[in-house]
Design a protein around this motif. Structure first.
Motif, mmCIF file in Angstrom:
data_model
loop_
_atom_site.group_PDB
_atom_site.id
_atom_site.type_symbol
_atom_site.label_atom_id
_atom_site.label_comp_id
_atom_site.label_asym_id
_atom_site.label_seq_id
_atom_site.Cartn_x
_atom_site.Cartn_y
_atom_site.Cartn_z
ATOM 1 N N SER A 43 0.819 -1.221 0.000
ATOM 2 C CA SER A 43 0.000 0.000 0.000
ATOM 3 C C SER A 43 0.848 1.263 0.000
ATOM 4 N N LEU A 44 2.081 1.166 0.529
ATOM 5 C CA LEU A 44 2.974 2.328 0.546
ATOM 6 C C LEU A 44 3.667 2.543 -0.793
ATOM 7 N N ASP A 45 3.549 1.552 -1.660
ATOM 8 C CA ASP A 45 4.231 1.643 -2.961
ATOM 9 C C ASP A 45 3.232 1.730 -4.103
ATOM 10 N N ALA A 46 2.062 2.292 -3.793
ATOM 11 C CA ALA A 46 1.012 2.373 -4.814
ATOM 12 C C ALA A 46 1.443 3.198 -6.014
ATOM 13 N N ASP A 47 2.278 4.197 -5.779
ATOM 14 C CA ASP A 47 2.741 5.063 -6.866
ATOM 15 C C ASP A 47 4.131 4.681 -7.365
ATOM 16 N N GLY A 48 4.635 3.558 -6.923
ATOM 17 C CA GLY A 48 5.937 3.098 -7.363
ATOM 18 C C GLY A 48 7.100 3.856 -6.776
ATOM 19 N N VAL A 49 6.897 4.526 -5.635
ATOM 20 C CA VAL A 49 7.962 5.352 -5.053
ATOM 21 C C VAL A 49 9.080 4.514 -4.454
ATOM 22 N N LEU A 50 8.824 3.228 -4.192
ATOM 23 C CA LEU A 50 9.839 2.372 -3.597
ATOM 24 C C LEU A 50 10.540 1.505 -4.641
ATOM 25 N N GLY A 51 10.223 1.729 -5.890
ATOM 26 C CA GLY A 51 10.697 0.848 -6.945
ATOM 27 C C GLY A 51 12.192 0.745 -7.081
ATOM 28 N N ASN A 52 12.916 1.795 -6.785
ATOM 29 C CA ASN A 52 14.373 1.786 -6.966
ATOM 30 C C ASN A 52 15.133 1.334 -5.722
ATOM 31 N N LEU A 53 14.437 0.973 -4.682
ATOM 32 C CA LEU A 53 15.080 0.579 -3.422
ATOM 33 C C LEU A 53 15.228 -0.936 -3.337
ATOM 34 N N SER A 54 16.251 -1.364 -2.626
ATOM 35 C CA SER A 54 16.413 -2.799 -2.371
ATOM 36 C C SER A 54 15.374 -3.246 -1.350
ATOM 37 N N ARG A 55 15.254 -4.572 -1.162
ATOM 38 C CA ARG A 55 14.269 -5.090 -0.199
ATOM 39 C C ARG A 55 14.534 -4.554 1.202
ATOM 40 N N GLU A 108 16.057 -1.809 2.067
ATOM 41 C CA GLU A 108 15.759 -0.377 2.128
ATOM 42 C C GLU A 108 14.255 -0.128 2.166
ATOM 43 N N ARG A 109 13.496 -0.941 1.442
ATOM 44 C CA ARG A 109 12.045 -0.813 1.474
ATOM 45 C C ARG A 109 11.507 -1.054 2.884
ATOM 46 N N LEU A 110 12.027 -2.101 3.533
ATOM 47 C CA LEU A 110 11.588 -2.395 4.896
ATOM 48 C C LEU A 110 11.992 -1.284 5.850
ATOM 49 N N THR A 111 13.166 -0.705 5.643
ATOM 50 C CA THR A 111 13.655 0.353 6.525
ATOM 51 C C THR A 111 12.739 1.559 6.507
ATOM 52 N N VAL A 112 12.272 1.975 5.332
ATOM 53 C CA VAL A 112 11.443 3.185 5.222
ATOM 54 C C VAL A 112 9.969 2.900 5.468
ATOM 55 N N SER A 113 9.587 1.617 5.553
ATOM 56 C CA SER A 113 8.171 1.275 5.648
ATOM 57 C C SER A 113 7.760 0.713 7.006
ATOM 58 N N ILE A 114 8.688 0.054 7.701
ATOM 59 C CA ILE A 114 8.346 -0.649 8.933
ATOM 60 C C ILE A 114 9.326 -0.275 10.033
ATOM 61 N N PRO A 115 8.826 0.066 11.224
ATOM 62 C CA PRO A 115 9.735 0.395 12.334
ATOM 63 C C PRO A 115 10.533 -0.828 12.758
ATOM 64 N N ALA A 116 11.749 -0.581 13.231
ATOM 65 C CA ALA A 116 12.610 -1.679 13.671
ATOM 66 C C ALA A 116 12.382 -1.969 15.152
ATOM 67 N N GLN A 117 12.485 -3.247 15.526
ATOM 68 C CA GLN A 117 12.402 -3.645 16.916
ATOM 69 C C GLN A 117 13.766 -3.456 17.585
ATOM 70 N N SER A 140 2.723 5.068 8.435
ATOM 71 C CA SER A 140 1.566 5.488 7.634
ATOM 72 C C SER A 140 1.979 5.945 6.246
ATOM 73 N N HIS A 141 3.235 6.377 6.111
ATOM 74 C CA HIS A 141 3.789 6.735 4.796
ATOM 75 C C HIS A 141 5.302 6.524 4.847
ATOM 76 N N PRO A 142 5.946 6.350 3.707
ATOM 77 C CA PRO A 142 7.383 6.044 3.697
ATOM 78 C C PRO A 142 8.215 7.105 4.415
ATOM 79 N N GLN A 143 9.195 6.658 5.165
ATOM 80 C CA GLN A 143 10.097 7.552 5.898
ATOM 81 C C GLN A 143 11.495 7.450 5.267
ATOM 82 N N PHE A 144 11.686 8.206 4.176
ATOM 83 C CA PHE A 144 12.923 8.078 3.414
ATOM 84 C C PHE A 144 14.147 8.573 4.174
#
Length: 498
Positions: A53-65, A67-76, A88-92
């Motif tokens: 859902s965070l990549d609906a516009d393809g904004v994460l397309g150039n990132l590695s897996r 990097e995508r997780l880093t900007v999309s999901i908080p780390a434990q 709620s939205h990518p944190q580049f």
């Protein structure tokens, strides 16, 4: 002439008895498969939110897996992605500095989850989304199954004394096969839970009827070995189960695979003997009509609760060693084999009562010791935990044989059914008690320890049955039975006195 006297006259324990045990091993193989199945089908693989859902516009397309997780999901705290929350939205900006991710606003997973399928291809959690706020439903599947086991113990205990062992064993086969296979084709969690409930009902009928058949057809001199031999199938199957689960790592085919032995068992039902019972029809009310029967029912019920509660409290928690769950399950099965030998020696040399008391109390002590050992000392914790598992299995071996010998023939299935019913109450509670570690981490172990010690002390009040003729009527229980003596030439006539 008493039935056991007749068995002694014809040889006591020969090819016929061995063939009965061999036939009953086939259905009993599937018992631990199903009873411990939840360790595998309800395992929760590593997972994180689906970030599509965070990549609906393809904004994460150039990132590695990564990097995508880093900007999309908080780390434990350990650096791995959170399981149940996402941004709620990518944190580049986290690509440059990820140390402040815990301070950013998060939301619950919006489009489900992505799972690590490297170990488990498919499980209940991945099929029905039983993670995060629905995580407790995984534990509930075990509880629902064991509630079915509990209800089945009461139903089959009564019906088997009323209509015969063989007839009700056939019914138990049909129920377990039908609902076991049907559960593998469940389209929803609710359907699966209902199918597992009825599967548990059928399996407990197989469990309590088969053990009674083995013990009833053995003479006094061979009752101990018959009771222990028939229990070996549980331990061996417990060791085989992780191998099957590893090879069949999709939960639907796995359920069908562990149910399949019952089809072969059903085809052999005609060779199972039928025990002829008294003309009078007995019920559970007869367990409380007289003082000694009431005392017996209370004590066997409390013993069964303690045995089952602690055994499954240990057996359904195989993730605490830091080892692969398949390896842990194998170790748990392997430790049961020497525990059977210990149980046999204790039952034969110390008698039933002290064996039951000793194994229960030792189990409780082992659980108590694990509470005191720091969690970072994983090796001594593992050793003590495995020892506790072994003694809990020895305790289960004792209680099946002991209970079967305590109740009279006319009420044996009622007595074992009632006792098993109370025990399964403990089994049903065990998975839920494990959730109390969120209140206080050692609380589940403290409860398991306390129940084991209490049940062990109460078992001291039971009477000894080693080398004593099986009671056939309620009147036999109300009498004081003298210990019979084995001679080198065979069993002497049995005597009963007021």
């Amino acid at each position: 002439m008493k039935f056991e006297n007749l068995l002694t006259e014809v040889g006591g324990f020969g090819k016929y008895q061995i063939s009965i045990i061999a036939l009953l091993v086939i259905p009993r193989v599937t018992l631990p498969f199903h009873f411990l199945l939840n360790n595998f089908i309800a395992a929760i693989p590593s997972h994180h939110c689906d970030i599509s859902s965070l990549d609906a516009d393809g904004v994460l397309g150039n990132l590695s897996r990564e990097e995508r997780l880093t900007v999309s999901i908080p780390a434990q705290e350990d650096g791995t992605p959170a399981s149940c929350h996402m941004f709620s939205h990518p944190q580049f900006h986290l690509l440059a500095n990820s140390s402040s991710s815990s301070e950013l606003p998060v939301v619950e997973c919006q489009n489900g989850w992505e799972y690590d399928n490297s170990t488990i291809k498919s499980a209940l959690a991945t099929e029905f989304g039983l993670v995060c706020d629905r995580k407790g439903l995984n534990k509930a599947t075990a509880t629902i199954f064991f509630v079915g086991v509990m209800v089945g113990a009461a139903i089959f205990g009564w019906l088997s004394d009323r209509y015969g062992r063989k007839r009700m064993l056939m019914v138990a086969y049909l129920i377990a096969i039908s609902f076991g296979v049907a559960s593998a084709f469940s389209k929803s969690f609710i359907m699966f839970a209902i199918m597992r409930f009825f599967t548990g009902m059928g399996l407990t009928g197989i469990s309590i009827i088969s053990i009674v058949l083995c013990v009833e057809w053995a003479d006094i001199a061979h009752r101990t070995i018959a009771g222990v031999i028939i229990s070996f199938d549980w331990s061996i199957s417990t060791m085989i189960l992780p191998g099957i689960a590893y090879l069949v790592n999709d939960w639907r085919p796995l359920v069908i695979t562990v149910t399949a032995p019952l089809i072969l068992a059903f085809s052999q039902i005609t060779y199972i003997p039928q025990m002829c019972l008294s003309d009078r029809k007995y019920s559970y009310l007869d367990l409380v009509r007289s003082s000694k029967m009431r005392k017996l029912a209370m004590l066997t019920g409390s013993t069964w609760f303690g045995v089952a509660f602690t055994y499954y409290g240990i057996s359904l928690n195989i993730s605490g060693f830091g080892l692969n769950l398949y390896l842990t399950q194998f170790i748990y099965g392997a430790i049961e084999l020497p525990s059977k030998l210990v149980a046999y020696l204790c039952l034969d040399k110390l008698g039933r009562r002290y064996s039951q008391v000793g194994t229960l109390i030792t189990t409780g002590v082992c659980i108590g010791i694990t509470v005191l050992i720091p969690r970072d000392l994983w090796l001594p914790r593992t050793v003590i935990s495995v020892l506790g598992k072994g003694f809990s299995e020895a305790s289960f071996t004792c209680v099946f044989l002991y209970t079967t010998e305590l109740y009279p023939t006319v009420l044996r299935q009622n007595g074992l059914g009632y006792s098993s019913f109370v025990g399964r109450v403990g089994v049903s509670l065990a998975p839920l008690v494990s959730l109390l570690d969120e209140v206080w981490l050692p609380l589940p172990q403290v409860l398991f320890c306390s129940v084991a010690l209490s049940a062990g002390l109460l078992a001291l009040l039971l009477s000894e049955t080693h080398n004593v003729q099986l009671p056939e009527t309620i009147e036999d229980v109300e009498k004081t039975r003298k210990r019979s003596v084995c001679s080198q030439l065979g069993m002497e006539p049995y005597k009963q006195t007021k």
